[in-house]
Design a protein around this motif. Structure first.
Motif, short mmCIF file in Angstrom:
data_model
loop_
_atom_site.label_atom_id
_atom_site.label_comp_id
_atom_site.label_asym_id
_atom_site.label_seq_id
_atom_site.Cartn_x
_atom_site.Cartn_y
_atom_site.Cartn_z
N LEU A 106 -5.52 -4.35 -2.93
CA LEU A 106 -5.20 -4.40 -4.38
C LEU A 106 -5.26 -2.74 -4.81
O LEU A 106 -4.33 -2.39 -5.63
CB LEU A 106 -6.49 -4.97 -5.28
N LYS A 107 -6.18 -2.26 -4.29
CA LYS A 107 -6.11 -0.56 -4.71
C LYS A 107 -4.97 0.15 -4.01
O LYS A 107 -4.20 0.93 -4.80
CB LYS A 107 -7.33 0.04 -4.40
N GLU A 108 -4.91 -0.38 -3.01
CA GLU A 108 -3.17 0.40 -2.11
C GLU A 108 -2.30 -0.04 -2.98
O GLU A 108 -1.35 1.01 -3.05
CB GLU A 108 -3.29 -0.10 -0.83
N ASN A 109 -2.15 -1.24 -3.43
CA ASN A 109 -0.79 -1.76 -3.92
C ASN A 109 -0.56 -1.03 -5.14
O ASN A 109 0.39 -0.72 -5.69
CB ASN A 109 -0.89 -3.31 -4.17
N PHE A 110 -1.82 -0.84 -6.01
CA PHE A 110 -1.76 -0.27 -7.35
C PHE A 110 -1.58 1.40 -7.11
O PHE A 110 -0.72 1.84 -7.94
CB PHE A 110 -3.35 -0.30 -7.92
N ASN A 111 -1.96 1.99 -6.19
CA ASN A 111 -1.73 3.28 -5.96
C ASN A 111 -0.12 3.60 -5.61
O ASN A 111 0.35 4.37 -5.92
CB ASN A 111 -2.58 4.01 -4.85
N GLU A 112 0.39 2.52 -4.71
CA GLU A 112 1.77 2.66 -4.44
C GLU A 112 2.71 2.64 -5.71
O GLU A 112 3.39 3.30 -5.89
CB GLU A 112 2.10 1.59 -3.37
N ASP A 113 2.24 1.52 -6.48
CA ASP A 113 3.08 1.16 -7.61
C ASP A 113 2.94 2.41 -8.66
O ASP A 113 3.90 2.97 -9.31
CB ASP A 113 2.60 0.04 -8.28
N LEU A 114 1.69 3.18 -8.85
CA LEU A 114 1.51 4.13 -9.68
C LEU A 114 2.29 5.25 -9.00
O LEU A 114 3.13 6.09 -10.01
CB LEU A 114 -0.04 4.69 -9.60
N GLU A 115 2.40 5.57 -7.68
CA GLU A 115 2.94 6.71 -7.21
C GLU A 115 4.60 6.51 -7.51
O GLU A 115 5.30 7.47 -7.79
CB GLU A 115 2.85 6.66 -5.69
N MET A 116 5.11 5.13 -7.55
CA MET A 116 6.34 4.78 -7.68
C MET A 116 6.77 5.18 -9.28
O MET A 116 7.60 5.73 -9.79
CB MET A 116 6.71 3.59 -7.43
N VAL A 117 5.80 4.89 -10.13
CA VAL A 117 5.86 5.18 -11.67
C VAL A 117 6.05 6.57 -11.79
O VAL A 117 6.93 6.88 -12.68
CB VAL A 117 4.80 4.40 -12.23
N ILE A 118 5.25 7.39 -11.45
CA ILE A 118 5.12 8.81 -11.69
C ILE A 118 5.68 9.61 -11.02
O ILE A 118 5.64 10.91 -11.00
CB ILE A 118 3.84 9.12 -11.91
N SER A 119 6.35 9.39 -9.67
CA SER A 119 6.84 10.52 -8.63
C SER A 119 8.21 9.96 -8.54
O SER A 119 8.66 9.04 -8.32
CB SER A 119 6.00 10.48 -7.52
N ASP A 120 8.84 11.00 -8.05
CA ASP A 120 10.42 11.06 -7.45
C ASP A 120 10.22 10.81 -6.07
O ASP A 120 9.87 11.65 -5.32
CB ASP A 120 10.92 12.26 -7.94
N PRO A 121 10.71 9.67 -5.72
CA PRO A 121 10.83 9.24 -4.38
C PRO A 121 11.57 10.27 -3.31
O PRO A 121 11.15 10.30 -2.21
CB PRO A 121 11.21 7.83 -4.17
N LEU A 122 12.43 10.83 -3.77
CA LEU A 122 13.38 11.85 -3.12
C LEU A 122 12.63 12.93 -2.64
O LEU A 122 12.52 13.55 -1.74
CB LEU A 122 14.57 12.08 -3.50
N THR A 123 12.05 13.62 -3.62
CA THR A 123 11.60 15.05 -3.55
C THR A 123 9.99 15.09 -3.50
O THR A 123 9.59 16.22 -2.92
CB THR A 123 11.86 16.06 -4.80
N GLY A 124 9.19 14.06 -3.95
CA GLY A 124 7.93 14.15 -3.69
C GLY A 124 7.31 14.66 -5.16
O GLY A 124 5.98 14.67 -5.23
N LEU A 125 8.36 15.39 -6.11
CA LEU A 125 7.84 15.84 -7.28
C LEU A 125 7.42 14.95 -8.31
O LEU A 125 7.75 13.59 -7.97
CB LEU A 125 8.86 17.05 -7.91
N GLY A 126 6.80 15.17 -9.35
CA GLY A 126 6.53 14.20 -10.30
C GLY A 126 7.92 14.11 -11.16
O GLY A 126 8.67 14.89 -11.01
N ASN A 127 8.05 12.84 -11.66
CA ASN A 127 9.28 12.62 -12.36
C ASN A 127 9.18 12.81 -13.98
O ASN A 127 8.06 13.28 -14.22
CB ASN A 127 9.50 11.08 -12.16
N ARG A 128 9.89 12.25 -14.70
CA ARG A 128 9.85 12.56 -15.99
C ARG A 128 8.76 12.08 -16.91
O ARG A 128 7.92 12.44 -17.61
CB ARG A 128 11.19 11.91 -16.79
N ARG A 129 8.24 10.86 -16.45
CA ARG A 129 7.22 10.25 -17.09
C ARG A 129 5.76 10.96 -16.78
O ARG A 129 5.10 11.33 -17.45
CB ARG A 129 7.02 8.71 -16.53
N PHE A 130 5.71 11.38 -15.59
CA PHE A 130 4.58 12.22 -15.04
C PHE A 130 4.53 13.62 -15.93
O PHE A 130 3.57 13.90 -16.35
CB PHE A 130 4.94 12.74 -13.48
#
Length: 461
Positions: A277-301
């Motif tokens: 559950l924690k891993e899934n949450f962290n993955e979802d959180l990472e997807m929500v706040i980070s840009d998957p291409l560059t690894g930088l934070g995204n607009r929401r972040f």
């Protein structure tokens, strides 16, 4: 914890006794007098736990009913506690083989009943959370839970040298990795190196088992590690203290192999499910706040990270500035070289920006080929020179993609935040400065107007 429990027993006095005991703990209790009736209720009602009597003459016994429940894709995730007057290990084995999660023997004492019920309900709650978070249904999540159940755990056994730990280790067998420790100080040190379960003897002569449990719960590194304690059946007060300290489950001597394995299985399943559950949450959180291409934070972040800076500035906090970078002629690059090469360029641009900024700066890919940076404690002039350093780094060294050197430049708009401004307002000023930088020939940094008539520009030499 509130829960709905189904009690299955062919004898009314037994059903009534468990109904009274469980209702006193504020559980919602349903009853059934046969295996067939239990299956009908389970198909219609939402259940959190089933307490199943083994021997029910004249109809479907507990073994058969449990086997059917556990083979049903919509019901198998409901924990089942076998209730029996039989204490032979073959009946325990048979119950576990049918799919039961735990068992309890008659006559049922309140302490043991409460411990068994709470342990299984916590497991059910965690599995429900994981299903809800991943979007799985009871029907399609079985592979996920079977994978969790099949995981090998790291077990730390703590007890007297030459006593219980060696015997417990033999009971566990090779299903899990077992580490034995006799010294409590060394046990605490080892427990902090990621164990999935700690088993503590409460009858050890060489150390205080309760004190060790308290230390395990106090330490941040071991606070969430499940603890199973082993003690004497006539020392209920010690067990009560152990539960007050936060242990997860208990087992009384003499320890039966099948009972030990059942207790361990429940705690490990809950631990592995919580980890998932924690891993899934962290993955979802990472997807929500980070840009998957560059690894930088995204607009929401970025928006979330800069919000405190605006609040602090209102209260007289330090200055800060916003930088908006844009890759020059990026659409042309994409059209000529393809999106794959464009992606490689974006990655390299992101890396160079990060390399030239401070650790405290908030760097994000705001969208497309646009990058936004917040520089805490920085005036507009200071941010301007930082932005020009990034621009020069980009323009001065080609980006190599697949062996091909590409000359990439960037333009930037810089704006110091004015007290009382919102993000959208300072962004508009920085973006306007960026627009002027591009209109004036690109590959340059343009500072926004701070209310004065003059403005500032840095261009390529």
């Amino acid at each position: 914890m509130s829960a709905r429990i189904l009690v299955v027993d062919d004898l009314a006095p037994n059903r009534n006794l468990l109904d009274v005991k469980l209702s006193a703990e504020y559980y919602d209790v349903l009853t059934a007098s046969s295996g067939e009736e239990a299956l009908e209720i389970a198909a219609k009602e939402r259940l959190d736990l089933i307490m199943m009597d083994i021997i029910m003459p004249g109809g479907m016994n507990g073994f058969e009913a449990t086997r059917i429940l556990k083979s049903d894709p919509s019901l198998y995730h409901i924990p089942v506690i076998m209730v029996t007057a039989l204490e032979e290990s073959k009946d325990m084995v048979r119950g576990l083989e049918a799919g039961a999660d735990d068992f309890i023997t008659k006559p049922i004492d309140d302490f043991n009943l409460t411990a068994r019920v709470r342990s299984l309900l916590r497991l059910k709650m965690t599995t429900d959370q994981l299903m809800s978070h991943t979007g799985h249904t009871a029907e399609n999540c079985r592979p996920m839970f079977e994978k969790i159940q099949g995981r090998k755990g790291r077990i730390l056994l703590i007890g007297d040298e030459g006593g219980q730990p060696a015997r417990i280790s033999r009971m566990i067998g090779e299903a899990h990795e077992v580490v034995i420790e006799y010294d409590p100080a060394e046990a605490m040190r080892k427990a902090k190196s990621h164990f999935d379960l700690v088993i503590v003897s409460l009858v050890a002569k060489s150390f205080d088992g309760l004190r060790l449990c308290a230390s395990l719960r106090f330490s941040a590194e071991t606070r969430d590690t499940p603890i199973l304690v082993i003690g004497d059946s006539d020392d209920q007060q010690t067990f009560v203290k152990a539960y007050d300290l936060g242990v997860n489950d208990s087992i009384m001597r003499p320890v039966e192999t099948q009972e030990l394995r059942a207790r361990m299985a429940t705690l490990l399943r809950r631990k592995f499910t919580a980890d998932s559950l924690k891993e899934n949450f962290n993955e979802d959180l990472e997807m929500v706040i980070s840009d998957p291409l560059t690894g930088l934070g995204n607009r929401r972040f970025f928006d979330r990270q800069v919000e405190p800076l605006f609040d602090e500035l209102k209260d007289g906090g330090e200055d800060f500035s916003i930088l908006v970078f844009d890759i020059d002629h990026f659409k042309r690059v994409n059209d000529m070289l393809g999106h794959d090469m464009g992606d490689q360029i974006l990655k390299e641009v992101a890396a160079r920006i990060v390399t030239n900024m401070r650790a405290v700066d908030i760097v994000s890919r705001y969208g497309g080929e646009e990058f936004m940076i917040a520089m805490p404690g920085t005036t507009q002039d200071e941010a301007f020179f930082a932005a020009d350093r990034v621009r020069q780094s980009m323009a001065g060294t080609p980006i190599f993609v697949d062996g091909q050197g590409l000359s990439i430049t960037m333009s930037c708009g810089v704006a110091q935040v004015i007290p009382g401004e919102q993000l959208r307002e300072v962004f508009r000023r920085a973006d306007t400065a960026l627009y002027h930088a591009k209109r004036n020939g690109r590959n340059q940094v343009k500072a926004a107007d701070l209310g004065r008539t003059e403005s500032k520009t840095a261009t390529a030499a």
